[in-house]
Design a protein around this motif. Structure first.
Motif, mmCIF file in Angstrom:
data_model
loop_
_atom_site.group_PDB
_atom_site.id
_atom_site.type_symbol
_atom_site.label_atom_id
_atom_site.label_comp_id
_atom_site.label_asym_id
_atom_site.label_seq_id
_atom_site.Cartn_x
_atom_site.Cartn_y
_atom_site.Cartn_z
ATOM 1 N N ARG A 83 86.542 -66.595 -19.592
ATOM 2 C CA ARG A 83 87.573 -65.630 -19.185
ATOM 3 C C ARG A 83 87.287 -65.085 -17.784
ATOM 4 N NH1 ARG A 83 90.972 -61.686 -22.060
ATOM 5 N NH2 ARG A 83 90.060 -62.462 -23.968
ATOM 6 N N SER A 84 86.066 -64.638 -17.531
ATOM 7 C CA SER A 84 85.747 -64.093 -16.205
ATOM 8 C C SER A 84 85.793 -65.190 -15.144
ATOM 9 C CB SER A 84 84.396 -63.385 -16.216
ATOM 10 O OG SER A 84 83.365 -64.297 -16.504
ATOM 11 N N ASP A 85 85.367 -66.403 -15.503
ATOM 12 C CA ASP A 85 85.431 -67.521 -14.556
ATOM 13 C C ASP A 85 86.871 -67.853 -14.176
ATOM 14 O OD1 ASP A 85 82.678 -67.747 -14.475
ATOM 15 O OD2 ASP A 85 82.590 -69.475 -15.819
ATOM 16 N N VAL A 86 87.792 -67.772 -15.144
ATOM 17 C CA VAL A 86 89.206 -68.046 -14.848
ATOM 18 C C VAL A 86 89.714 -67.080 -13.788
ATOM 19 C CG1 VAL A 86 91.545 -67.833 -15.793
ATOM 20 C CG2 VAL A 86 89.841 -69.175 -17.019
ATOM 21 N N TYR A 87 89.512 -65.795 -14.004
ATOM 22 C CA TYR A 87 90.060 -64.804 -13.073
ATOM 23 C C TYR A 87 89.333 -64.809 -11.726
ATOM 24 C CZ TYR A 87 93.201 -63.220 -16.656
ATOM 25 O OH TYR A 87 94.213 -63.171 -17.585
ATOM 26 N N THR A 88 88.037 -65.058 -11.738
ATOM 27 C CA THR A 88 87.291 -65.154 -10.478
ATOM 28 C C THR A 88 87.785 -66.352 -9.677
ATOM 29 O OG1 THR A 88 85.342 -64.133 -11.464
ATOM 30 C CG2 THR A 88 84.985 -65.455 -9.486
ATOM 31 N N VAL A 110 92.431 -72.398 -17.846
ATOM 32 C CA VAL A 110 93.350 -71.479 -18.524
ATOM 33 C C VAL A 110 93.788 -72.065 -19.863
ATOM 34 C CG1 VAL A 110 95.600 -70.330 -18.396
ATOM 35 C CG2 VAL A 110 94.137 -70.422 -16.365
ATOM 36 N N LEU A 111 94.095 -73.360 -19.893
ATOM 37 C CA LEU A 111 94.494 -73.998 -21.146
ATOM 38 C C LEU A 111 93.358 -73.975 -22.161
ATOM 39 C CD1 LEU A 111 96.574 -77.035 -19.847
ATOM 40 C CD2 LEU A 111 97.421 -74.896 -20.804
ATOM 41 N N GLU A 112 92.135 -74.198 -21.708
ATOM 42 C CA GLU A 112 90.969 -74.113 -22.595
ATOM 43 C C GLU A 112 90.842 -72.704 -23.168
ATOM 44 O OE1 GLU A 112 87.389 -75.115 -24.595
ATOM 45 O OE2 GLU A 112 88.893 -76.418 -23.702
ATOM 46 N N MET A 148 97.840 -67.625 -17.765
ATOM 47 C CA MET A 148 98.726 -68.613 -17.144
ATOM 48 C C MET A 148 99.791 -67.914 -16.309
ATOM 49 S SD MET A 148 99.143 -71.784 -16.585
ATOM 50 C CE MET A 148 98.262 -72.666 -17.861
ATOM 51 N N ARG A 149 100.319 -66.809 -16.802
ATOM 52 C CA ARG A 149 101.311 -66.056 -16.027
ATOM 53 C C ARG A 149 100.676 -65.584 -14.721
ATOM 54 N NH1 ARG A 149 106.253 -66.077 -15.670
ATOM 55 N NH2 ARG A 149 106.487 -65.946 -17.898
ATOM 56 N N THR A 150 99.467 -65.062 -14.787
ATOM 57 C CA THR A 150 98.759 -64.610 -13.588
ATOM 58 C C THR A 150 98.540 -65.773 -12.624
ATOM 59 O OG1 THR A 150 97.633 -62.872 -14.838
ATOM 60 C CG2 THR A 150 96.617 -63.532 -12.755
ATOM 61 N N TRP A 151 98.124 -66.914 -13.147
ATOM 62 C CA TRP A 151 97.843 -68.091 -12.329
ATOM 63 C C TRP A 151 99.105 -68.586 -11.627
ATOM 64 C CZ3 TRP A 151 95.351 -70.659 -9.161
ATOM 65 C CH2 TRP A 151 95.320 -72.042 -9.061
ATOM 66 N N VAL A 152 100.193 -68.724 -12.354
ATOM 67 C CA VAL A 152 101.441 -69.218 -11.754
ATOM 68 C C VAL A 152 101.958 -68.221 -10.715
ATOM 69 C CG1 VAL A 152 103.872 -69.713 -12.264
ATOM 70 C CG2 VAL A 152 102.072 -70.729 -13.666
ATOM 71 N N MET A 154 95.765 -77.208 -24.560
ATOM 72 C CA MET A 154 96.613 -76.046 -24.814
ATOM 73 C C MET A 154 96.560 -75.598 -26.275
ATOM 74 S SD MET A 154 100.710 -75.484 -24.035
ATOM 75 C CE MET A 154 100.697 -76.830 -22.910
ATOM 76 N N THR A 155 96.723 -74.318 -26.464
ATOM 77 C CA THR A 155 96.747 -73.727 -27.798
ATOM 78 C C THR A 155 97.811 -74.385 -28.674
ATOM 79 O OG1 THR A 155 96.986 -71.665 -29.028
ATOM 80 C CG2 THR A 155 98.363 -71.899 -27.090
ATOM 81 N N LYS A 156 97.604 -74.348 -29.963
ATOM 82 C CA LYS A 156 98.598 -74.849 -30.909
ATOM 83 C C LYS A 156 99.478 -73.712 -31.414
ATOM 84 C CE LYS A 156 96.831 -78.969 -30.766
ATOM 85 N NZ LYS A 156 97.185 -79.706 -29.606
ATOM 86 N N GLU A 157 99.110 -72.478 -31.080
ATOM 87 C CA GLU A 157 99.868 -71.307 -31.514
ATOM 88 C C GLU A 157 101.227 -71.285 -30.812
ATOM 89 O OE1 GLU A 157 99.045 -66.651 -31.246
ATOM 90 O OE2 GLU A 157 97.407 -67.830 -32.125
ATOM 91 N N PHE A 158 102.294 -71.223 -31.597
ATOM 92 C CA PHE A 158 103.649 -71.437 -31.091
ATOM 93 C C PHE A 158 104.045 -70.470 -29.975
ATOM 94 C CE2 PHE A 158 108.268 -70.805 -31.275
ATOM 95 C CZ PHE A 158 108.681 -72.084 -30.977
ATOM 96 N N ALA A 159 103.926 -69.174 -30.200
ATOM 97 C CA ALA A 159 104.404 -68.192 -29.222
ATOM 98 C C ALA A 159 103.669 -68.322 -27.891
ATOM 99 C CB ALA A 159 104.257 -66.780 -29.777
ATOM 100 N N ALA A 160 102.364 -68.443 -27.942
ATOM 101 C CA ALA A 160 101.589 -68.577 -26.711
ATOM 102 C C ALA A 160 101.889 -69.903 -26.023
ATOM 103 C CB ALA A 160 100.096 -68.459 -27.015
ATOM 104 N N ARG A 161 102.077 -70.942 -26.797
ATOM 105 C CA ARG A 161 102.388 -72.261 -26.242
ATOM 106 C C ARG A 161 103.721 -72.222 -25.477
ATOM 107 N NH1 ARG A 161 100.226 -77.298 -27.520
ATOM 108 N NH2 ARG A 161 101.621 -79.024 -27.097
ATOM 109 N N ILE A 162 104.713 -71.585 -26.063
ATOM 110 C CA ILE A 162 106.013 -71.447 -25.398
ATOM 111 C C ILE A 162 105.879 -70.648 -24.108
ATOM 112 C CG2 ILE A 162 108.329 -70.407 -25.624
ATOM 113 C CD1 ILE A 162 107.924 -73.051 -27.170
#
Length: 187
Positions: free
Chosen positions: A25-30, A91-93, A106-110, A146-154
């Motif tokens: 998580r910290s590596d993603v944002y850094t 981010v997908l991991e 992902m929203r932050t990244w885009v 990518m996650t398999k969880e529907f809402a987050a995947r969408i």
């Protein structure tokens, strides 16, 4: 009968990671912050083959096979593509282990990519950076993470599909082609 499964490339469940890396998580944002500064700094320089090293090292910590070959030195599109793809993979991991946090990342990244790209003055370098971003999203990203969880995947898919029109302009031929290629990977 089952001895040959390893030869076919089937992974055993013991070889998969059991939990998220404690630093992911910290590596993603850094790395997102580093990429923001790196892309913004590309306004006046060519691809130097060195300035992306801190980001690449962080990406390699989570995806050791990520490399930028010597033949790509100075090629902005390839450099940007590998870094964008690597961060997107991170981010997908993260989404695989923490679906909601991955969607927000992902929203932050885009948004970071779109906002930094908008500050780059119009030039051939800006076009190469755009092609590099699309290369990273469409060819250097491993969507099986990518996650398999529907809402987050969408949410993640929606963010990614909004990127190309924002980079190339809504209704542009390049934007439609990039979005169609991305859609074919996500369906």
């Amino acid at each position: 009968m089952f001895r040959d499964l390893a030869q076919l490339g089937v992974k055993s469940s013991t070889s998969e990671k059991k939990s998220m890396s404690p630093t992911l998580r910290s590596d993603v944002y850094t790395t997102i912050d580093q990429c923001k500064a790196w892309l913004a700094g590309m306004r006046g320089q060519t691809g130097d083959g060195v300035s992306y090293a801190p980001m690449l090292n962080t990406i390699k910590k989570h995806f050791p096979n990520t490399t930028i070959g010597l033949e790509a030195l100075g090629q902005i599109e390839v450099e940007v593509g590998v870094i964008v793809g690597g961060i997107t993979n991170m981010v997908l991991e993260m989404s695989k282990w923490e679906a909601l946090a991955g969607g927000m990342a992902m929203r932050t990244w885009v948004n970071t990519l779109v906002n930094v790209y908008a500050t780059i003055p119009q030039s051939s370098k800006k076009e190469r950076i755009a092609r590099g971003i699309v290369l990273g999203i469409n060819q250097k990203t491993e969507y099986s993470l990518m996650t398999k969880e529907f809402a987050a995947r969408i949410q993640i898919i929606s963010c990614l599909k909004s990127l190309c029109p924002k980079i190339f302009g809504t209704g542009s031929e390049e934007g439609r082609q990039a979005e169609a290629m991305l859609s074919s990977k996500l369906i």
